[in-house]
Design an enzyme around this catalytic site. Sequence first.
Site, PDB file in Angstrom:
ATOM      1  N   LYS A  48      -6.950  30.381   6.104  1.00  0.00           N
ATOM      2  CA  LYS A  48      -7.609  31.759   5.571  1.00  0.00           C
ATOM      3  C   LYS A  48      -6.804  32.225   4.387  1.00  0.00           C
ATOM      4  O   LYS A  48      -5.435  31.886   4.360  1.00  0.00           O
ATOM      5  CB  LYS A  48      -7.668  32.553   6.488  1.00  0.00           C
ATOM      6  CG  LYS A  48      -8.639  32.469   7.644  1.00  0.00           C
ATOM      7  CD  LYS A  48      -8.686  33.417   8.717  1.00  0.00           C
ATOM      8  CE  LYS A  48      -9.723  33.380   9.540  1.00  0.00           C
ATOM      9  NZ  LYS A  48     -11.126  33.352   9.179  1.00  0.00           N
TER      10      LYS A  48
ATOM     11  N   ARG B 187     -16.228  28.364  18.047  1.00  0.00           N
ATOM     12  CA  ARG B 187     -17.650  27.798  18.582  1.00  0.00           C
ATOM     13  C   ARG B 187     -17.044  26.251  19.171  1.00  0.00           C
ATOM     14  O   ARG B 187     -18.024  26.133  20.222  1.00  0.00           O
ATOM     15  CB  ARG B 187     -18.664  27.495  17.360  1.00  0.00           C
ATOM     16  CG  ARG B 187     -18.214  26.714  16.191  1.00  0.00           C
ATOM     17  CD  ARG B 187     -19.157  26.551  15.047  1.00  0.00           C
ATOM     18  NE  ARG B 187     -18.750  27.917  14.251  1.00  0.00           N
ATOM     19  CZ  ARG B 187     -19.620  28.261  13.223  1.00  0.00           C
ATOM     20  NH1 ARG B 187     -20.583  27.246  12.586  1.00  0.00           N
ATOM     21  NH2 ARG B 187     -19.193  29.353  12.578  1.00  0.00           N
TER      22      ARG B 187
HETATM   23  N1  BES Z   1     -12.517  34.399  13.681  1.00  0.00           N
HETATM   24  C1  BES Z   1     -13.345  34.028  12.128  1.00  0.00           C
HETATM   25  C2  BES Z   1     -14.586  35.051  12.026  1.00  0.00           C
HETATM   26  C3  BES Z   1     -14.388  36.172  11.797  1.00  0.00           C
HETATM   27  C4  BES Z   1     -14.264  36.591  10.456  1.00  0.00           C
HETATM   28  C5  BES Z   1     -14.058  37.387  12.762  1.00  0.00           C
HETATM   29  C6  BES Z   1     -14.055  37.730  10.067  1.00  0.00           C
HETATM   30  C7  BES Z   1     -13.971  38.508  12.295  1.00  0.00           C
HETATM   31  C8  BES Z   1     -14.064  39.007  10.859  1.00  0.00           C
HETATM   32  C9  BES Z   1     -13.960  32.509  12.554  1.00  0.00           C
HETATM   33  O1  BES Z   1     -13.270  31.755  13.370  1.00  0.00           O
HETATM   34  C10 BES Z   1     -14.183  32.155  11.131  1.00  0.00           C
HETATM   35  O2  BES Z   1     -13.286  31.775  10.584  1.00  0.00           O
HETATM   36  N2  BES Z   1     -15.525  31.717  10.959  1.00  0.00           N
HETATM   37  C11 BES Z   1     -15.596  31.387   9.682  1.00  0.00           C
HETATM   38  C12 BES Z   1     -16.695  30.397   9.607  1.00  0.00           C
HETATM   39  C13 BES Z   1     -16.862  29.167   8.594  1.00  0.00           C
HETATM   40  C14 BES Z   1     -15.844  28.459   8.428  1.00  0.00           C
HETATM   41  C15 BES Z   1     -18.153  28.733   8.777  1.00  0.00           C
HETATM   42  C16 BES Z   1     -16.189  32.536   8.806  1.00  0.00           C
HETATM   43  O3  BES Z   1     -16.948  33.319   9.153  1.00  0.00           O
HETATM   44  O4  BES Z   1     -16.012  32.615   7.729  1.00  0.00           O
HETATM   45 ZN    ZN Z   2     -11.762  30.747  12.205  1.00  0.00          ZN
END
Ligand code: BES
Ligand code: ZN
Length: 495
Positions: A268, A342
């Site tokens: 990230k 997931r």
């Molecule tokens: N933990 C994150 C989702 C998240 C993002 C929670 C912002 C709270 C605030 C999750 O594991 C994630 O990174 N999801 C990605 C999925 C994508 C790679 C398809 C996302 O939402 O960007």
């Molecule tokens: Zn994630």
Amino acid sequence: MVEYALHIGSPLETGADTVAIVVGKELRGEAAAIDEELGKCLARSVESGDFRGEAGWIQVYYPPRARYIAASSGGDGVEGVRVAVAAIVRKARELKVRHLAIYLPGDLGVDSRAMIREAAVAAVMAYYDPQDTYRSREKKQVSLEKITLCTKGVGFDEGREALRTGLVIGEAVNYARRIADAPASDMNPETIEREARELASRYGLEIEVLHREELEKLGMNGILGVGRGGGVEPRLILLKYRGRGGTGWDLAVVGKTVTFDAGGLDLKPASYMLDMKYDKSGGAAVLGIMKAVAELRLPVNIIGALPAVENLPGRTAYKPRDILRMYNGLTVEIGNTDAEGRLILADTLSYVEKNYMPRRIIDLATLTGAIVVALGNYATGLFSNDDELAEKLLEAGEECGERLWRMPMWREYNQYLKSDFADTNNVGGRSAGAITAAMFLSKFVEKTPWAHLDIAGTAWVQGGHPKKPYYANAATGVGVRIITYMLMKETGSKQ
Ligand code: BES
Ligand code: ZN
Ligand code: ZN
């Protein structure tokens, strides 16, 4: 620790150094009578036009008899009461009040018992201080010693029961907040196991923890795959509470417990990573739910499941385009290592369904940034394969003030998840990100009524939202109240 008491009558009879009253849109009835005894301070605010009958409006007066705080619920039903009481408690804390007596009038259009219960929830939540754990200096200031809730339209025993219920729920929410707020330096899969064990021994819950070897034997490669990059080994924590006795399980609650989500090899950006200690908020809520349900002795048999992992990049981390064979036999191609939640939920959902056959399953997860885009910070995304369960959750959310909004799960959305190599991909591209995440999860629940709560926008305060006086700039504990209220209602428990 603040002591809580209930008084049937006027707050002026309690000997409190500070008296507070909650009024609706306008000053009338019982509240007006107490205001009169206090020198008509609020009446003068009304006359001068300073009083605006909106939820959270607050004013401090200094008449001779006692310090006097007036607050408005805005005529906004039970949420207005929560907002007004929370505003009062915050103000009282700031003013170093010792004993606060809050008057809750019977003419706010809220059932008296619910009003006492919700005032207690709001007071306890408003008292949560994110600095409590890590402040190095002893606090010099004197803190609130006692809060007395005052009202007239209810019997003492009934009122006391409602007060106790509210305190238990508020404390359970704060317990979940404390865990969600803990930094990854203190809360990892190992320490969260310790936390769960403490909870279990304190409340007589059964606990079982599956470590790496067991997970390997079972083929739970979703949890293992994500956990491979972590510095602490992943595990699956199972808590069990049998309040109904007898056999069978009425509900399994599954909470995403990623103690830190760096994204894995699909790292990230720094600004997104900054909040990712909160990626364990689902698991924290499950612990809070188990605490509340056990303390309230609700007659339900319930399982709490926490797949606990760290999602970090590293030499041994799982990689984009890896293919994982999951616990239920499906193969998953990894399109993005940052869609880890997931994967750990999938294994947990199918494990719980197969081995416990619960009547229903609910998962709570900070699953997608996409749900924050869709609903912002004022509603949790609700996805379900069962209308009855969805309705119950919507209703519970409305009652407790943790709103939900139902999202579609039409099967066409599965098209986004197709993989050229495996049964499914773990990501579906940019479109409908929260929905495709839910669709992915649905492949791991065979036949049980199931609901998925995407709490990514509601689990902590982000850029000042949700803005409510019972929240701090920290975790919200969302989910604890939704599930607890649903179960209280279902079991017809005294509320
Ligand atoms: N933990 C994150 C989702 C998240 C993002 C929670 C912002 C709270 C605030 C999750 O594991 C994630 O990174 N999801 C990605 C999925 C994508 C790679 C398809 C996302 O939402 O960007
Ligand atoms: Zn994630
Ligand atoms: Zn995550």
